[in-house]
Write an enzyme that holds these catalytic residues in place. Structure first.
Site, PDB file in Angstrom:
ATOM      1  N   LYS A  79      -7.759  27.391  -4.766  1.00 48.72           N
ATOM      2  CA  LYS A  79      -7.227  27.875  -6.039  1.00 48.72           C
ATOM      3  C   LYS A  79      -6.454  29.172  -5.829  1.00 48.72           C
ATOM      4  O   LYS A  79      -6.157  29.566  -4.708  1.00 48.72           O
ATOM      5  CB  LYS A  79      -8.356  28.051  -7.049  1.00 48.72           C
ATOM      6  CG  LYS A  79      -9.099  26.746  -7.364  1.00 48.72           C
ATOM      7  CD  LYS A  79      -8.201  25.646  -7.900  1.00 48.72           C
ATOM      8  CE  LYS A  79      -7.714  25.924  -9.299  1.00 48.72           C
ATOM      9  NZ  LYS A  79      -6.912  24.781  -9.844  1.00 48.72           N
ATOM     10  N   HIS A 117       0.339  25.607  -7.800  1.00 48.21           N
ATOM     11  CA  HIS A 117       0.710  25.387  -9.212  1.00 48.21           C
ATOM     12  C   HIS A 117       1.874  26.294  -9.616  1.00 48.21           C
ATOM     13  O   HIS A 117       1.796  27.039 -10.588  1.00 48.21           O
ATOM     14  CB  HIS A 117      -0.499  25.607 -10.129  1.00 48.21           C
ATOM     15  CG  HIS A 117      -1.663  24.709  -9.834  1.00 48.21           C
ATOM     16  ND1 HIS A 117      -1.577  23.338  -9.903  1.00 48.21           N
ATOM     17  CD2 HIS A 117      -2.930  24.988  -9.439  1.00 48.21           C
ATOM     18  CE1 HIS A 117      -2.744  22.806  -9.587  1.00 48.21           C
ATOM     19  NE2 HIS A 117      -3.573  23.769  -9.287  1.00 48.21           N
ATOM     20  N   PHE A 170      -8.340  15.859  -4.868  1.00 48.94           N
ATOM     21  CA  PHE A 170      -9.632  15.864  -5.548  1.00 48.94           C
ATOM     22  C   PHE A 170      -9.631  14.913  -6.740  1.00 48.94           C
ATOM     23  O   PHE A 170     -10.522  14.964  -7.573  1.00 48.94           O
ATOM     24  CB  PHE A 170      -9.950  17.275  -6.057  1.00 48.94           C
ATOM     25  CG  PHE A 170     -10.360  18.240  -4.988  1.00 48.94           C
ATOM     26  CD1 PHE A 170     -11.667  18.280  -4.542  1.00 48.94           C
ATOM     27  CD2 PHE A 170      -9.441  19.116  -4.442  1.00 48.94           C
ATOM     28  CE1 PHE A 170     -12.062  19.184  -3.564  1.00 48.94           C
ATOM     29  CE2 PHE A 170      -9.822  20.026  -3.467  1.00 48.94           C
ATOM     30  CZ  PHE A 170     -11.139  20.055  -3.025  1.00 48.94           C
ATOM     31  N   GLY A 191      -4.681   5.282 -11.060  1.00 49.88           N
ATOM     32  CA  GLY A 191      -4.608   6.348 -10.068  1.00 49.88           C
ATOM     33  C   GLY A 191      -5.989   6.827  -9.647  1.00 49.88           C
ATOM     34  O   GLY A 191      -7.016   6.381 -10.163  1.00 49.88           O
ATOM     35  N   THR A 249       2.179   3.131 -21.543  1.00 46.23           N
ATOM     36  CA  THR A 249       2.777   4.393 -21.977  1.00 46.23           C
ATOM     37  C   THR A 249       4.267   4.260 -22.252  1.00 46.23           C
ATOM     38  O   THR A 249       4.829   5.044 -23.024  1.00 46.23           O
ATOM     39  CB  THR A 249       2.539   5.499 -20.936  1.00 46.23           C
ATOM     40  OG1 THR A 249       3.029   5.074 -19.661  1.00 46.23           O
ATOM     41  CG2 THR A 249       1.056   5.822 -20.830  1.00 46.23           C
ATOM     42  N   VAL A 262      -7.343  15.828 -17.936  1.00 46.86           N
ATOM     43  CA  VAL A 262      -7.605  16.065 -16.522  1.00 46.86           C
ATOM     44  C   VAL A 262      -6.374  16.640 -15.836  1.00 46.86           C
ATOM     45  O   VAL A 262      -6.468  17.505 -14.968  1.00 46.86           O
ATOM     46  CB  VAL A 262      -8.068  14.757 -15.843  1.00 46.86           C
ATOM     47  CG1 VAL A 262      -8.240  14.942 -14.343  1.00 46.86           C
ATOM     48  CG2 VAL A 262      -9.362  14.254 -16.476  1.00 46.86           C
ATOM     49  N   ILE A 292      -9.762  21.776 -18.382  1.00 45.58           N
ATOM     50  CA  ILE A 292     -10.228  22.703 -17.350  1.00 45.58           C
ATOM     51  C   ILE A 292      -9.506  22.371 -16.051  1.00 45.58           C
ATOM     52  O   ILE A 292      -9.482  21.214 -15.621  1.00 45.58           O
ATOM     53  CB  ILE A 292     -11.750  22.589 -17.171  1.00 45.58           C
ATOM     54  CG1 ILE A 292     -12.455  22.990 -18.475  1.00 45.58           C
ATOM     55  CG2 ILE A 292     -12.236  23.441 -16.013  1.00 45.58           C
ATOM     56  CD1 ILE A 292     -13.948  22.716 -18.486  1.00 45.58           C
TER      57      ILE A 292
END
Length: 342
Positions: free
Chosen positions: A71, A89, A128, A182, A207, A253, A292
């Site tokens: 992170k 990010h 992850f 996925g 979608t 997510v 989160i």
């Protein structure tokens, strides 16, 4: 491998067992001490790693070193001179992205963003995703049942699964997972199945021609879609006010909050471990969101083992400049070039 500065981040990019594998292949690996990492530092020492104090990468590592993490970096130093391997990010216009890239530019360092460690077809090679989806769906179910307490605390999977077991005679919930094929989507579906909820599995076909009435008819929405180009939002503010809306919990997510690629622009900030839930609407019925951005740390041991197994063979190729890492480098240079052009 640096200590993670985020307070509730207990994951590790490498397990002690995989650290030993790297050392056996001739890699010199230093691991910083950490008060919160799920694997104790003495296990890394036993694997042959050198041990260093927390935060020592800043001053002790030579500039050509690769600094491995997960992170965000601390705010200092202002000039980043090392080759950092972590989830930055910073390429989708996220908050503080420009500031981070300026730090690399000022120090002459490089960001090899793990999100962009992909094969020739663009598929992530170390992720992850499964455990992010699992944790995100699990939290959504627990909140919908009134069982989610804050602040959150990390668990083992067996402990989380015990909490997810459907109560006898309980309400029958419905859920839709967007991006169900996925990694994250499959993880979300696994958690919902453990909870006794049969998910509707939506993917690109659903979608492209989004049935908003069908989406709003579910109790829970779990979004696991990541996109590299703008798409029509899955929900609008008008949808939230629709009197027919049954939807009461969103588990985002993907968590691209603050980016122009955010597919759920009905909220504009992430939630966290201290306040995992934000209420978006009270009428016509309550609607809450959980968004989160380090969900897999809810299950730090399981998620770290899976990620480390993917990553350690790829780290060997850092010495050789493999195509996978070259793609990471090109993504960094494009991002810096775009910033300069803007």
């Amino acid at each position: 491998m640096r200590h993670e500065t985020r307070r509730n981040e207990q994951r590790a990019a490498l397990t002690p067992a995989d650290a030993r594998r790297l050392i056996e292949h001739g890699v010199r690996l230093t691991v910083e001490e950490s008060t919160q990492r799920v694997f104790p530092v003495h296990e890394y020492a036993a694997a042959g790693c050198e041990i260093a104090p927390q935060g020592s990468w800043v001053s002790l590592c030579p500039a050509e070193s690769h600094v491995l993490g997960l992170k965000e970096l601390p705010d200092e130093p202002s000039r980043l001179r090392h080759r950092h391997v972590y989830f930055g990010h910073a390429y989708k216009g996220q908050a503080r992205a420009r500031t981070l890239l300026r730090r690399f530019e000022a120090g002459g360092g490089l960001l090899l963003d793990l999100e962009y460690l992909v094969d020739a077809d663009g598929h992530r090679l170390a992720a992850f995703g499964h455990w992010a989806g699992y944790a995100g769906a699990a939290l959504a179910v627990l909140h919908r049942r009134g069982l989610l307490t804050a602040p959150l605390a990390s668990l083992r999977q067996c402990e989380l699964d015990e909490r997810l077991r459907p109560p006898s005679g309980g309400e029958r919930l419905t859920a839709v997972v967007i991006g169900a094929h996925g990694r994250s989507g499959r993880g979300a579906c696994d958690a919902l199945t453990t909870a006794g909820v049969a998910p509707s599995r939506w993917n690109s076909a659903e979608t492209r021609a989004l049935d908003r009435d069908a989406l709003l008819a579910h109790d829970i929405l779990v979004n696991t879609i990541g996109t590299d180009h703008p798409v029509a939002p899955f929900l609008t503010k008008d949808d939230l006010d629709d009197p027919r809306r049954r939807l009461s919990v969103i588990g985002d997510v993907t968590c691209d909050v603050g980016s122009h690629l955010h597919t759920l622009p009905v909220f504009d900030r992430a939630t966290d471990w201290d306040r995992p839930v934000e209420r978006l609407r009270t009428h016509p019925r309550p609607l809450d969101v959980i968004a989160i951005d380090n969900l897999p740390s809810l299950l730090p041991a399981e998620s770290s083992r899976a990620f480390s197994a993917d990553l350690w063979p790829l780290l060997l190729a850092l010495r050789e400049g493999s195509p996978e890492w070259e793609r990471c480098l090109r993504a960094f240079r494009r991002a810096v070039g775009s910033m300069e052009g803007g």
